[in-house]
Each structure stands twice: as structure tokens, then as C-alpha cells.
Scaffold this motif. Sequence first.
Motif, PDB file in Angstrom:
ATOM      1  N   UNK A 231       0.826  -1.208   0.000  1.00 24.14           N
ATOM      2  CA  UNK A 231       0.000   0.000   0.000  1.00 24.14           C
ATOM      3  C   UNK A 231       0.864   1.264   0.000  1.00 24.14           C
ATOM      4  N   UNK A 232       1.953   1.238   0.755  1.00 19.56           N
ATOM      5  CA  UNK A 232       2.817   2.428   0.790  1.00 19.56           C
ATOM      6  C   UNK A 232       3.469   2.637  -0.582  1.00 19.56           C
ATOM      7  N   UNK A 233       3.926   1.543  -1.194  1.00 17.21           N
ATOM      8  CA  UNK A 233       4.534   1.656  -2.532  1.00 17.21           C
ATOM      9  C   UNK A 233       3.507   2.193  -3.537  1.00 17.21           C
ATOM     10  N   UNK A 234       2.288   1.692  -3.426  1.00 19.51           N
ATOM     11  CA  UNK A 234       1.226   2.145  -4.336  1.00 19.51           C
ATOM     12  C   UNK A 234       0.930   3.628  -4.114  1.00 19.51           C
ATOM     13  N   UNK A 235       0.850   4.016  -2.841  1.00 21.44           N
ATOM     14  CA  UNK A 235       0.575   5.427  -2.506  1.00 21.44           C
ATOM     15  C   UNK A 235       1.621   6.336  -3.153  1.00 21.44           C
ATOM     16  N   UNK A 236       2.885   5.892  -3.117  1.00 28.77           N
ATOM     17  CA  UNK A 236       3.968   6.724  -3.669  1.00 28.77           C
ATOM     18  C   UNK A 236       3.954   6.734  -5.196  1.00 28.77           C
ATOM     19  N   UNK A 237       3.384   5.703  -5.788  1.00 27.87           N
ATOM     20  CA  UNK A 237       3.415   5.613  -7.260  1.00 27.87           C
ATOM     21  C   UNK A 237       2.286   6.415  -7.920  1.00 27.87           C
ATOM     22  N   UNK A 238       1.302   6.796  -7.116  1.00 27.54           N
ATOM     23  CA  UNK A 238       0.134   7.497  -7.678  1.00 27.54           C
ATOM     24  C   UNK A 238       0.367   9.009  -7.605  1.00 27.54           C
ATOM     25  N   UNK A 239       0.244   9.721  -8.727  1.00 27.70           N
ATOM     26  CA  UNK A 239       0.411  11.177  -8.659  1.00 27.70           C
ATOM     27  C   UNK A 239      -0.720  11.813  -7.837  1.00 27.70           C
ATOM     28  N   UNK A 240      -0.380  12.842  -7.100  1.00 28.63           N
ATOM     29  CA  UNK A 240      -1.389  13.507  -6.260  1.00 28.63           C
ATOM     30  C   UNK A 240      -1.280  13.050  -4.821  1.00 28.63           C
ATOM     31  N   UNK A 241      -2.194  13.539  -3.984  1.00 32.05           N
ATOM     32  CA  UNK A 241      -2.101  13.198  -2.570  1.00 32.05           C
ATOM     33  C   UNK A 241      -2.557  11.777  -2.271  1.00 32.05           C
ATOM     34  N   UNK A 242      -1.846  11.112  -1.371  1.00 31.03           N
ATOM     35  CA  UNK A 242      -2.250   9.766  -0.923  1.00 31.03           C
ATOM     36  C   UNK A 242      -2.118   9.733   0.596  1.00 31.03           C
ATOM     37  N   UNK A 243      -3.032   9.001   1.217  1.00 33.55           N
ATOM     38  CA  UNK A 243      -3.057   8.943   2.687  1.00 33.55           C
ATOM     39  C   UNK A 243      -3.096   7.476   3.124  1.00 33.55           C
ATOM     40  N   UNK A 244      -2.152   7.077   3.978  1.00 39.48           N
ATOM     41  CA  UNK A 244      -2.162   5.700   4.499  1.00 39.48           C
ATOM     42  C   UNK A 244      -2.203   5.761   6.027  1.00 39.48           C
ATOM     43  N   UNK A 245      -3.203   5.115   6.588  1.00 37.88           N
ATOM     44  CA  UNK A 245      -3.413   5.142   8.040  1.00 37.88           C
ATOM     45  C   UNK A 245      -2.976   3.782   8.617  1.00 37.88           C
ATOM     46  N   UNK A 246      -1.933   3.814   9.447  1.00 39.64           N
ATOM     47  CA  UNK A 246      -1.290   2.559   9.858  1.00 39.64           C
ATOM     48  C   UNK A 246      -1.458   2.328  11.361  1.00 39.64           C
ATOM     49  N   UNK A 247      -2.229   1.311  11.714  1.00 39.68           N
ATOM     50  CA  UNK A 247      -2.382   0.981  13.138  1.00 39.68           C
ATOM     51  C   UNK A 247      -1.051   0.446  13.659  1.00 39.68           C
ATOM     52  N   UNK A 248      -0.580   1.025  14.753  1.00 39.23           N
ATOM     53  CA  UNK A 248       0.740   0.682  15.287  1.00 39.23           C
ATOM     54  C   UNK A 248       0.604   0.360  16.774  1.00 39.23           C
ATOM     55  N   UNK A 249       0.761  -0.912  17.104  1.00 39.71           N
ATOM     56  CA  UNK A 249       0.555  -1.338  18.496  1.00 39.71           C
ATOM     57  C   UNK A 249       1.668  -0.759  19.386  1.00 39.71           C
ATOM     58  N   UNK A 250       1.246  -0.215  20.532  1.00 42.33           N
ATOM     59  CA  UNK A 250       2.183   0.429  21.467  1.00 42.33           C
ATOM     60  C   UNK A 250       2.067  -0.281  22.820  1.00 42.33           C
ATOM     61  N   UNK A 251       2.945  -1.245  23.086  1.00 40.50           N
ATOM     62  CA  UNK A 251       2.806  -2.005  24.333  1.00 40.50           C
ATOM     63  C   UNK A 251       2.893  -1.121  25.580  1.00 40.50           C
TER      64      UNK A 251
END
Length: 325
Positions: A204-224
Motif C-alpha cells: 500500500x505504501x509503494x502504491x501510494x507513492x506511485x500514484x500522482x497527487x495526494x495519498x493517505x495511508x493510516x497505519x495501526x501501530x501497536x504500542x505495548x
Amino acid sequence: MEKYAVYVPRLIKRKEKFAPGHRACIGCGEALAVRLAFKALDNNIVVANATGCMEIVASQIPYTTWHVPWIHTLFENTAAVASGIEAGYKAMKRKGVQVPDNVKVIAMAGDGGTSDIGLQALSGALERGHDFVYLCFDNEAYMNTGVQRSSATPYGAVTTTSPAGKNSIGQFSWKKNMPEIAAAHNIPYVATACHSYPFDLMDKVAKAASIPGPAYVHILSVCPTGWRSPTDTVVKLGRLAVETGIFPLYEVENGQYKMSIELPKLKPVKDYLKQQGRFRHLSDDIIAKIQERVEIEYQKLVEKAENGSKRAKRKSKTGAAKIST
Ligand SMILES: Cc1ncc(C[n+]2csc(CCOP(=O)(O)OP(=O)(O)O)c2C)c(N)n1
Ligand code: SF4
Ligand SMILES: [Mg+2]
């Protein structure tokens, strides 16, 4: 896995941009997510990083974890700084200044820096259509400053500013739906991801970078540390967040929703909640309320994806008819 087979081995061999030796807590899911996300990107990037855990643990003078150009931004202005960098490159090119081609600007922030304090700058940058990728690393609170609630903290969770007690269940409001807010800007690409699904995240991150224009990726990150969970359950908790429907994985490409994983049946939310100290106080009634809400929200997403794919089929049929006439 099969779908990633072609290029993921290449990504795995890529040089680390977020190097080891930083000061994140043991078992930090956010550090894992950052490492994976940046592996999926080319070296030709400039990073604007809001204050937060990932900035603090990775940039203590005279050391840095970053192997790419990186700038520390305020909470308020990360997307504005990213916009400025992107516009600056364009202007320099226009004026004939020799600058590298295809530089991608990456903005990154935590959930506090994204859904609360940096939201205005982010909305502006998405609306103006800058060519950049915004990565939100969501650990569901202001962790760096000692676990204060944000608008992305889930309902019922204990933080230092939403304590549970006789008159409080913990966090009083439902988690703000940032991916939907980003999608409402009608940008070309929005996705959700989690470090516990590493290939999906990198894809998804690679795809976001390959698409012209704005892209938003929301990544759940567990914080013990903030979730009060054992450090060896980080990957498992990320998986449970997805399998219970609490954090669905999906993409919105040009307005078209697509679920990333088929889940014939959601696991009970209790399986996820009971493994974290921040939810340990919740009564069965509150858990039932959360279960009901999760099912409703999940169903809404599934319906959007189904309607979208029906629309796409109808469109392709019409297209085929046009070609044959
Ligand atoms: C305007 C402003 N308010 C408060 C702070 C203090 N501060 C620095 S990092 C941080 C928490 C960051 O939370 P989040 O964005 O969710 O990132 P995390 O630390 O959880 O990764 C806070 C409150 C600040 N730097 N600027
Ligand atoms: S507080 Fe949480 S997100 Fe921050 S470094 Fe520690 S484990 Fe990672
Ligand atoms: Mg946070």
C-alpha cells in the motif's frame, strides 16, 4: 502472499532507511511499521516528520536513525511543510534549477499530530492536491508525552487523561475515523494498514507513492507501553484488531472501496480487548456496546466495497458494449 510474490522479495532486500539503534521501547509496533513503510519507498524521498515518538526516538543529537533527507516539523504544520517542499521542487524545476527527478515527499505523524493538531494543515494539503504521501502512525494516544488521550483513542480505553473510575469508563468518545475524513477529500488513494500484515502494508505504501497527487495511508501501530500489553503480543494484537473488525484493512482508490482481506466471520472484540491493560476494566455491557458498533461500522465498509465493485462491473459492461458497436 501469492499476490505479493513478484516484488516483495526485492523490497525485503532493500536498504533500511529507518536504521536500527533508535530508542523506541521494546516491542514498539510503531517503529516496526515505520521500518516496513520506508522499505517500500525508493531512496528518492524527503521526509517531513511531526513531533512524536518516532521523531524523538530517532533523532537525538548528535545521532540519527534516518538514512534519507528528513526534517522535523511541528505538530501543526507537517502537511504544510510537505506541501512547501513539493511546491519548492516544482518551482525550482520551472526555473531551470538542476534538481533530482521524481522526488517524492513523505509526511508522517502520529494520531495526535494527524487527527487533532495537524488536521487543518493536512486537509489543506489534500484539498490543494499536492503530490505527496501522508503516513499516519496511529498508536491511539499521545504516547511520546506520557499516554494522553487523542481523538483516535478508542472508546473505553484508559489513558492518563481519560482514567477509568467510579464516574468514568475511560475514553468517552468513539475513535475519529481519519481514513474516511481523508477519503472525503476525494483524493486518488487512501488505505489502512498494520505492521502485522507487513506485505500488505508495504504494497500500500509503494502504491501510494506511485500514484500522482495526494495519498493517505493510516497505519495501526501497536504500542505495548501505552496499551499496557506484553511486548511479545504486538504482532498478535495487530492481527486481532483486523480479525475482530476493530481496524479493517481496506483501500479507497479513486473513490472505489476495496476490502483487503476477506473475513467470513469476525472474531469477538473481547479476544482483543481482554489482552490489553487499557481495556481491562470494561464491563460485559460496555464490551457488548463496542461489539455492536464494530459490526455496524464493518458492515458499512463491506457494503461500500460491494456497491463499488457492482458499479465497476456495470461500467465495464457498458464499456464493452460501446467497443462492440
Ligand atoms: C502544539 C504542541 N502541543 C504539544 C506538544 C507536545 N508533544 C510532543 S509529542 C506529543 C505527543 C504526540 O502524539 P502523537 O502524534 O499521537 O504521536 P506518538 O508520540 O503517539 O507517536 C506531544 C503532546 C507539541 N510538541 N506541540
Ligand atoms: S511509547 Fe509506544 S509508540 Fe512510543 S516508542 Fe514506546 S512503544 Fe513505541
Ligand atoms: Mg500517538
